[in-house]
Scaffold this motif. Structure first.
Motif, short mmCIF file in Angstrom:
data_model
loop_
_atom_site.label_atom_id
_atom_site.label_comp_id
_atom_site.label_asym_id
_atom_site.label_seq_id
_atom_site.Cartn_x
_atom_site.Cartn_y
_atom_site.Cartn_z
N ASP A 36 0.80 -1.23 0.00
CA ASP A 36 0.00 0.00 0.00
C ASP A 36 0.83 1.27 0.00
OD1 ASP A 36 -2.32 -1.53 0.06
OD2 ASP A 36 -2.36 -1.57 2.26
N VAL A 37 2.15 1.12 0.04
CA VAL A 37 3.02 2.30 0.05
C VAL A 37 2.88 3.02 -1.29
CG1 VAL A 37 5.44 3.03 0.00
CG2 VAL A 37 4.67 1.39 1.73
N ASP A 38 2.68 4.32 -1.21
CA ASP A 38 2.69 5.18 -2.39
C ASP A 38 4.12 5.68 -2.53
OD1 ASP A 38 2.74 7.56 -3.99
OD2 ASP A 38 0.60 7.85 -3.62
N ILE A 39 4.85 5.10 -3.47
CA ILE A 39 6.28 5.39 -3.58
C ILE A 39 6.53 6.88 -3.75
CG2 ILE A 39 8.38 5.01 -4.92
CD1 ILE A 39 7.29 2.28 -5.68
N GLN A 40 5.77 7.51 -4.62
CA GLN A 40 5.97 8.93 -4.90
C GLN A 40 5.81 9.78 -3.64
OE1 GLN A 40 3.61 10.18 -8.20
NE2 GLN A 40 4.76 12.04 -8.52
N GLN A 41 4.80 9.47 -2.85
CA GLN A 41 4.49 10.27 -1.67
C GLN A 41 5.26 9.79 -0.44
OE1 GLN A 41 0.32 10.25 -0.67
NE2 GLN A 41 0.48 12.15 0.46
N ASP A 42 5.30 8.47 -0.23
CA ASP A 42 5.88 7.93 1.00
C ASP A 42 7.39 7.76 0.95
OD1 ASP A 42 3.32 7.73 2.14
OD2 ASP A 42 3.02 5.74 1.27
#
Length: 160
Positions: A36-42
């Protein structure tokens, strides 16, 4: 590897995310399940490296594969995931198809699901590219529209 080899086809672009399938794996920084990690944001530092690599691939003219093996391994879509596909398209990247077969039984496996994935992003993705030979035997990158590809006789084998 990209800088040294400059592969004609870059495969498994986000294979590392396959390791995030188990529900118990959580990101220590965000507390989210890895899937569920949002790479761009997290993970902005990781996203910056992804952007750098995509720009490099596009710059030397490499293709990025839509790899159907991801479906065999439990993903709903081919590698790469939609947010990376969007980035590659924004940067002018080109895609090809791959089944990543490790044996005869895997040749073309889940291609019908990949086609549905391609059609679902058809408003942005217009072509599938592939290496071809011209009349003199020199290789070049050829392409087919997603619509043309979907009409190919190849897909009849998947009809039930």
């Amino acid at each position: 590897m990209l800088k040294i080899v400059k592969p004609e086809v870059v495969g498994h672009f986000d294979l590392v995310r396959l390791m995030s399938l188990p529900d118990e794996d959580k990101c220590e920084l965000t507390g989210k399940l890895l899937r569920d990690v949002d790479i761009q944001q997290d993970w902005p530092d990781v996203w910056a490296l992804i952007v750098q690599n995509v720009e490099f691939i596009v710059g030397y003219g490499g293709l990025v594969e839509f790899n159907s093996a991801a479906i065999r391994k439990g993903w709903e879509t081919a590698y790469p995931k939609p947010e990376i596909v969007e980035l590659i398209l924004q940067k002018g990247g080109k895609f090809c198809l791959s089944d990543d077969s490790h044996g005869v039984k895997q040749v073309g496996l889940n291609y019908q699901k990949v086609l549905k994935y391609l059609i679902s992003i058809d408003d942005k993705l217009k072509y599938i590219h592939f290496w071809d030979l011209d009349s003199e035997g020199k290789k070049f990158i050829n392409k087919r529209t997603i619509d043309d590809l979907a009409k190919d006789e190849f897909w009849k084998q998947y009809e039930s």
